[in-house]
Design a protein around this motif. Structure first.
Motif: not given
Lengths: 84, 493
Positions: B171, B174-175, B178, B182, B335, B338-339, B342, B367, B370
């Motif tokens: 996380i 990725c936050f 982006g 990832s 990842s 998640l990306n 989000s 963001r 995420t």
């Protein structure tokens, strides 16, 4: 060959390979252990063969399409157009 | 046992450090939604290839699928077939999706749906359902992390603690980074389980059985039915392979793979590595699992059998390595999901509900989401959810129903909104009913609810194509794809 022709050929090859590994009467005929082929049990051999043939065709497809794109680009340069 | 755990934990920590360094080196400051979601469409083919491979091959191949190989035999190898066959669909879609993405600034799959059919409402429903159908896989992968950490550390790190630590790491990057972070993680993780993984697993096959031929001899003697489909063959096998092939290529993550490349040629070039990786990874790991049922001390929980056999024949270093491989596969998938998820929620859902929001504020939402989606996934993964695998498979059958709307819409001008919306709804209904009440589709003679749904879905689209008008901008879109002049680069990263 044109891009359309190449895509049509790829569709046919794809359907034949997918048919080989999914059409029920065909898979039932292949679904055996013997005879072994290249050391693989009979059905296992086709489980490997089909993805390998698909992978090979994808490479051929990519190279062929690059060739078509490049030829189109050269032609449009000669004509002064911008269609690729 | 403690010293064995220390060796294994040391291997895993070292791997995490390598990941962090490479992600830091390849990372960039995030300043816009396009950068965060699709890396400003700047990825070279190698970065895109391993980001794709990392996202596609899940950690469950080392747990659930591995266990399936030991218990149901070669049927588990459907994963190899559909992973490669669905790349054909990627090849077909790559140019139109990439060109439309570039010209019209598309960031999500929902953007493409809105552009093609001209409806924000359909985009909203389509994106919401696609996300819901896709989300069980995020939970499954997060749960897999817990399993893997517990098994790879000889239970010295518990299930929940393991999944929280590793998920928080994913996380975090990725936050901060982006899509590019990832993808950078996917590059390290994809190379790990493709190259190191295949070599390590092949070494184990030789150690455990003596070689591939000896393994087949053993399985034929012990339980020859594992080498055939038997009762699982026929229409059921066909349904599984076909629906997985079609469903795999309409997952939102696949569109991110196409958008973030620097040309459609880079997409296709990056995809060329995937079949090779798919065949090698799938074939070696599932072959290792194939003969394990013949061992008298085969674990009661077959999901941990990859770690059990690694410890038995390779000691704690091999357990640590197997842990790294499985974690690499889990992290790269999580990842990527998640990306994409989000950005999907921010752009397709929040953006549709609050049209006044600018891309700048949607970027901030993405963001925050995420972290939000990641924490929610962790919370759900720590709960005991019965039949999660079944739920995921039912949802996958529903995902397939978006295939006709996307694929037919890309190549056939007549496909229109009434056809795809009704077809999608009816297809999902058949998938759900067919899976929850199999007797209701007994008339289909063994074909799955998802397959029946897809066929009816396509029929509805074709009927509506000849009875309703197409979207008025459709000619413009098709002409854009036909006449767009791409600039090809040879960039690697």
């Amino acid at each position: 060959m044109t891009r359309k022709g190449l895509y049509a050929l790829s569709t046919v090859i794809y359907l034949v390979l997918m048919g080989l590994i999914t059409i029920p009467p065909v898979t039932q005929a292949l679904d055996r252990v013997s005879p072994r082929i290249l050391g693989f049990p009979f059905f296992q051999f086709f489980l490997v063969l089909v993805p390998v043939l698909m992978a090979v065709w994808l490479v051929v497809w990519f190279l062929w399409e690059c060739k078509i794109d490049d030829a189109n680009a050269d032609r449009s340069k000669e004509k002064g157009g911008d269609v690729r | 046992m403690m010293s064995q755990a220390a060796v294994s934990i040391g291997c895993i920590l070292g791997y995490f450090a390598i990941n962090a360094v490479i992600i830091r080196i390849l990372g960039k400051k995030q300043e816009s939604l396009e950068e965060f979601g699709v890396g400003n469409r700047s990825f070279g083919w190698l970065l895109n290839a391993f980001a794709y491979i990392g996202g596609w091959y899940t950690g469950t191949i080392y747990t659930g699928w591995f266990a399936n190989a030991a218990t149901i035999g070669v049927f588990a190898q459907y994963v190899i077939i559909y992973s490669v066959s669905s790349l054909f669909i990627m090849f077909f879609m790559a140019r139109p999706v990439w060109v439309l993405g570039k010209v019209y600034g598309l960031v999500t799959q929902g953007d493409l749906i809105e552009l093609r059919y001209g409806s924000k409402k359909f985009k909203f429903v389509f994106a919401l359902l696609t996300f819901l159908f896709w989300s069980p896989w995020l939970i499954l992968e997060t749960k897999s992390i817990g399993y893997v950490v517990q098994a790879a550390t000889y239970s010295s790190i518990g299930f929940n603690l393991g999944l929280i630590i590793v998920s928080a790491f994913v996380i975090g990057y990725c936050f901060l980074g982006g899509a590019r972070a990832s993808a950078a993680g996917g590059l390290v993780q994809g190379i790990t389980f493709t190259i190191v993984g295949v070599l390590a697993v092949y070494w184990l096959i030789v150690r455990v059985y003596g070689g591939m031929g000896d393994m087949y001899d053993l399985v034929e003697e012990f339980n020859a039915s594992l080498l055939t489909l038997g009762a699982l063959g026929g229409k059921y096998w066909a349904s599984v392979v076909i629906t997985c092939t079609l469903g795999g290529y309409v997952l939102p993550g696949v569109f991110a793979t196409i958008y973030r490349a620097d040309s459609s040629r880079a997409v296709k070039k990056s995809v060329l590595l995937a079949p090779l990786a798919g065949i090698l990874i799938g074939f070696t790991i599932l072959s290792l699992g194939l003969g394990l049922g013949s061992f008298s001390d085969f674990p009661e929980d077959p999901q941990s059998s990859a770690f059990w056999i690694s410890g038995k024949f390779g000691g704690p270093v091999m357990v640590g390595l197997m842990g790294i491989l499985a974690l690499a596969a889990c992290m790269s998938t999580i990842s990527a999901v998640l990306n994409t998820a989000s950005v999907l929620i921010a752009k397709d859902l929040v953006g549709s509900l609050l049209p006044a929001k600018t891309n700048e504020s949607l970027f901030k939402y993405a963001r925050v989401l995420t972290v939000g989606v990641g924490i929610l996934a962790i919370l759900i993964a720590t709960m005991d959810i019965p039949n999660l695998m079944f739920i995921s498979l039912v949802m996958y059958d529903c995902t397939v129903q978006s295939f006709p709307a996307i694929f037919i819409g890309l190549f056939w001008r007549r496909a229109n909104l009434p056809g795809v919306s009704v077809g999608f709804a009816v297809g999902c209904l058949f998938s759900l009913v067919g899976n929850l009440y199999p007797a209701s589709i007994a008339w289909a003679g063994g074909w799955s609810g998802g397959m029946v749904g897809v066929v009816i879905n396509v029929i509805i689209i074709v009927v509506c194509a000849y009875t309703c008008k197409p979207y008025h901008r459709v000619d413009e879109l098709f002409n854009t794809v036909r006449t767009y002049k791409e600039v090809y680069s040879k960039k690697l990263i």
